[in-house]
Every structure is written in structure tokens, then in C-alpha cells.
Write a protein that holds these residues in place. Sequence first.
Motif, PDB file in Angstrom:
ATOM      1  N   LEU A 199      -3.843  -5.433  -3.404  1.00 19.04           N
ATOM      2  CA  LEU A 199      -3.766  -5.011  -2.009  1.00 19.04           C
ATOM      3  C   LEU A 199      -4.887  -5.627  -1.171  1.00 19.04           C
ATOM      4  O   LEU A 199      -5.961  -5.945  -1.688  1.00 19.04           O
ATOM      5  CB  LEU A 199      -3.852  -3.487  -1.917  1.00 19.04           C
ATOM      6  N   ASP A 200      -4.636  -5.753   0.129  1.00 16.62           N
ATOM      7  CA  ASP A 200      -5.690  -6.210   1.028  1.00 16.62           C
ATOM      8  C   ASP A 200      -6.726  -5.097   1.203  1.00 16.62           C
ATOM      9  O   ASP A 200      -6.457  -3.938   0.854  1.00 16.62           O
ATOM     10  CB  ASP A 200      -5.100  -6.620   2.378  1.00 16.62           C
ATOM     11  N   PRO A 201      -7.920  -5.410   1.702  1.00 17.25           N
ATOM     12  CA  PRO A 201      -8.997  -4.413   1.756  1.00 17.25           C
ATOM     13  C   PRO A 201      -8.627  -3.130   2.490  1.00 17.25           C
ATOM     14  O   PRO A 201      -8.988  -2.029   2.042  1.00 17.25           O
ATOM     15  CB  PRO A 201     -10.130  -5.169   2.466  1.00 17.25           C
ATOM     16  N   LYS A 202      -7.921  -3.223   3.616  1.00 19.47           N
ATOM     17  CA  LYS A 202      -7.554  -2.023   4.372  1.00 19.47           C
ATOM     18  C   LYS A 202      -6.590  -1.148   3.572  1.00 19.47           C
ATOM     19  O   LYS A 202      -6.788   0.066   3.440  1.00 19.47           O
ATOM     20  CB  LYS A 202      -6.898  -2.430   5.696  1.00 19.47           C
ATOM     21  N   ALA A 203      -5.544  -1.761   3.004  1.00 15.04           N
ATOM     22  CA  ALA A 203      -4.582  -1.004   2.211  1.00 15.04           C
ATOM     23  C   ALA A 203      -5.253  -0.417   0.969  1.00 15.04           C
ATOM     24  O   ALA A 203      -4.972   0.730   0.571  1.00 15.04           O
ATOM     25  CB  ALA A 203      -3.404  -1.885   1.813  1.00 15.04           C
ATOM     26  N   ALA A 204      -6.159  -1.177   0.337  1.00 11.19           N
ATOM     27  CA  ALA A 204      -6.859  -0.694  -0.849  1.00 11.19           C
ATOM     28  C   ALA A 204      -7.695   0.539  -0.528  1.00 11.19           C
ATOM     29  O   ALA A 204      -7.693   1.525  -1.271  1.00 11.19           O
ATOM     30  CB  ALA A 204      -7.746  -1.793  -1.424  1.00 11.19           C
ATOM     31  N   SER A 205      -8.405   0.496   0.601  1.00 14.04           N
ATOM     32  CA  SER A 205      -9.216   1.643   1.004  1.00 14.04           C
ATOM     33  C   SER A 205      -8.337   2.864   1.298  1.00 14.04           C
ATOM     34  O   SER A 205      -8.682   3.990   0.933  1.00 14.04           O
ATOM     35  CB  SER A 205     -10.049   1.275   2.233  1.00 14.04           C
ATOM     36  N   ASP A 206      -7.192   2.629   1.950  1.00 17.87           N
ATOM     37  CA  ASP A 206      -6.275   3.733   2.244  1.00 17.87           C
ATOM     38  C   ASP A 206      -5.772   4.379   0.957  1.00 17.87           C
ATOM     39  O   ASP A 206      -5.749   5.614   0.831  1.00 17.87           O
ATOM     40  CB  ASP A 206      -5.085   3.230   3.061  1.00 17.87           C
ATOM     41  N   VAL A 207      -5.339   3.551   0.002  1.00 14.64           N
ATOM     42  CA  VAL A 207      -4.808   4.080  -1.258  1.00 14.64           C
ATOM     43  C   VAL A 207      -5.873   4.887  -1.995  1.00 14.64           C
ATOM     44  O   VAL A 207      -5.612   5.993  -2.473  1.00 14.64           O
ATOM     45  CB  VAL A 207      -4.279   2.929  -2.147  1.00 14.64           C
ATOM     46  N   GLY A 262       0.815  -1.212   0.000  1.00 11.64           N
ATOM     47  CA  GLY A 262       0.000   0.000   0.000  1.00 11.64           C
ATOM     48  C   GLY A 262       0.847   1.259   0.000  1.00 11.64           C
ATOM     49  O   GLY A 262       0.534   2.236  -0.686  1.00 11.64           O
ATOM     50  N   GLN A 263       1.947   1.249   0.773  1.00 15.79           N
ATOM     51  CA  GLN A 263       2.843   2.406   0.784  1.00 15.79           C
ATOM     52  C   GLN A 263       3.484   2.617  -0.580  1.00 15.79           C
ATOM     53  O   GLN A 263       3.607   3.748  -1.054  1.00 15.79           O
ATOM     54  CB  GLN A 263       3.917   2.216   1.856  1.00 15.79           C
ATOM     55  N   LYS A 264       3.897   1.536  -1.211  1.00 14.18           N
ATOM     56  CA  LYS A 264       4.506   1.648  -2.536  1.00 14.18           C
ATOM     57  C   LYS A 264       3.527   2.266  -3.534  1.00 14.18           C
ATOM     58  O   LYS A 264       3.915   3.109  -4.357  1.00 14.18           O
ATOM     59  CB  LYS A 264       4.956   0.270  -3.027  1.00 14.18           C
ATOM     60  N   GLN A 265       2.281   1.857  -3.454  1.00 13.89           N
ATOM     61  CA  GLN A 265       1.305   2.411  -4.390  1.00 13.89           C
ATOM     62  C   GLN A 265       1.070   3.886  -4.117  1.00 13.89           C
ATOM     63  O   GLN A 265       0.860   4.672  -5.047  1.00 13.89           O
ATOM     64  CB  GLN A 265      -0.007   1.624  -4.315  1.00 13.89           C
ATOM     65  N   GLN A 275     -13.316  -3.702  -7.634  1.00 13.42           N
ATOM     66  CA  GLN A 275     -14.002  -3.734  -6.348  1.00 13.42           C
ATOM     67  C   GLN A 275     -15.157  -2.721  -6.347  1.00 13.42           C
ATOM     68  O   GLN A 275     -14.938  -1.512  -6.206  1.00 13.42           O
ATOM     69  CB  GLN A 275     -13.022  -3.416  -5.215  1.00 13.42           C
ATOM     70  N   VAL A 276     -16.362  -3.212  -6.483  1.00 10.68           N
ATOM     71  CA  VAL A 276     -17.516  -2.331  -6.602  1.00 10.68           C
ATOM     72  C   VAL A 276     -17.752  -1.542  -5.318  1.00 10.68           C
ATOM     73  O   VAL A 276     -18.167  -0.379  -5.353  1.00 10.68           O
ATOM     74  CB  VAL A 276     -18.785  -3.132  -6.980  1.00 10.68           C
ATOM     75  N   ASN A 277     -17.464  -2.153  -4.169  1.00  8.20           N
ATOM     76  CA  ASN A 277     -17.674  -1.434  -2.914  1.00  8.20           C
ATOM     77  C   ASN A 277     -16.749  -0.223  -2.817  1.00  8.20           C
ATOM     78  O   ASN A 277     -17.166   0.859  -2.377  1.00  8.20           O
ATOM     79  CB  ASN A 277     -17.461  -2.381  -1.717  1.00  8.20           C
ATOM     80  N   LEU A 278     -15.490  -0.371  -3.241  1.00  8.31           N
ATOM     81  CA  LEU A 278     -14.570   0.765  -3.249  1.00  8.31           C
ATOM     82  C   LEU A 278     -14.996   1.801  -4.275  1.00  8.31           C
ATOM     83  O   LEU A 278     -14.892   3.014  -4.039  1.00  8.31           O
ATOM     84  CB  LEU A 278     -13.150   0.294  -3.558  1.00  8.31           C
TER      85      LEU A 278
END
Length: 263
Positions: free
Chosen positions: A170-178, A143-146, A199-202
Amino acid sequence: MPAVSLENVTKVYGEETVALDDISVHIPEGEFVVVLGPSGAGKSTLLRVLNGLTAPTEGEVRIGKDPVGGANSAVGMVFQMHYLIESMSAYRNALTGALGRTGYVRSLFSAYATEDKTAALEALDTVGLLSEAQQRAGSMSGGQKQRVGIARALVQNPDLLLADEPVASLDPKAASDVMGYMKSAAKERELTTIASLHQVNLAREFGDRFIGVRDGSVVFDGDRDALTMDAVDDIYYGDGGDEPPEALAENFEDESDEEEIPQ
């Protein structure tokens, strides 16, 4: 004048592989657009046409008043694979976004302009990584790299930001952060942004507008309220297609009897 305009854009690979089929889309300045669709629908080709890496077979693509042609410095790109130089710091990686202004030889001697160095630090601050500016990219999480990849794109000072499946690995938490940092950066800079996601929810959480692509055609174009379960089903499966799998259905919690999605 829309920030991005595609007029009757078609892209054919070879003699008969139609990746985009007569697409016309107009996106106002500052809008955050999410492109949805199944694999092979044409999402990546759409982004490549927008950044000038792929020329349309027919039609016209413009950013502002200018037609797109060839690699375009006015377009920042965030890739699914971040493509960082892992031996370099987050700061040095972000600074490579200024290569177009600096040139390769000058960059070898770190001869970047002061304003570019400042821009790199500001971009890292925007994505919440200023305190990790000197950390080696290879030691960072996915997530940091992205997020460093987003900072690098921001240093280009683009008119348009594109992101091709930026959180797919990415995992869900990292994906949401990015996605949160990308949305904040776009809002702060009034930057027109187009991101393709699965990811439709994101998508629903961060998008202002949603464009559904299937078989190279736009089959949906609407806001969050219009992106119902039926609309998603149509984007991915078409009228009369199979029921969406449980994993897709779970993107929609607390569905009502009328299949409307609560806010």
C-alpha cells in the motif's frame, strides 16, 4: 496468565534450515505488538506457529491456557494479500469470517445466523466501511480491501489477531489508514494483536511493544522509547553491520546528537 506464550520454540525446516531458534516470548492480553526484522528473519514463521499452521520442532505455544495445534479458530489472520472474493460485496466477504461457525454448505445458501450478519456489519463499521458494505470488493482500492480483510478476521471473534505484512503493498496514506483502523479495532475489543511490518515509522506510530527478529532469534524486545536508531540498526544488520540505507534512516526524523528519537 499471558494471552500468548512461546516457550523455547524452535522451528527447523528440512535438516538444517533454522527458521526460529529457541524463542521465548510472553505477551499480555490486549497488547499491540509489532514484529520487525529483515526478510528471511523468521517473522512469517513466527506468525504461522502462532496460528497453528506450522508446528514447532521444539517448544510450546499457548494462547491463554490452551496449547496451539492445527488451524485455530481463536486466531484471526490478516494477510499481505487480502484474498477477498472480488465478485462479492464487502459485506459478504466480511461474513465469510463466520464460516467456521456456519459451515460451507449453509454458507452457500447464505444461511448465516443473525448475530453473524450483525457482526459483519459491526466489523465493517469498525474499519470505516459500513457505507460501502454493498460495494463489490473488486472495485475497491487496495487499502479498502485490506480493511475488509481486517473486518473478516474480526467476525471470527478471535482471541488473537495476527497480521503478516498487512500494508506492504500500500501507499503511505493507505498504509497509515489500515494500521490506524487495526489499532482502533484492537483497542475497542481489547484484542491482543501481533503484526509484522517493515515500515519502522508505522511500527513506532502504532505499536505498544516491539519485537526484533534476526536469523530466527529475538534480538530486541522493548517499548517505543527503547526503539532507537541504534536498536533498529541492530535488528536489521547486527552489531558491527553496515550502516542502514537512507530509506531506513528516514524513518527517524529530527535525530538528536545522542541518537535519541524525540516523541
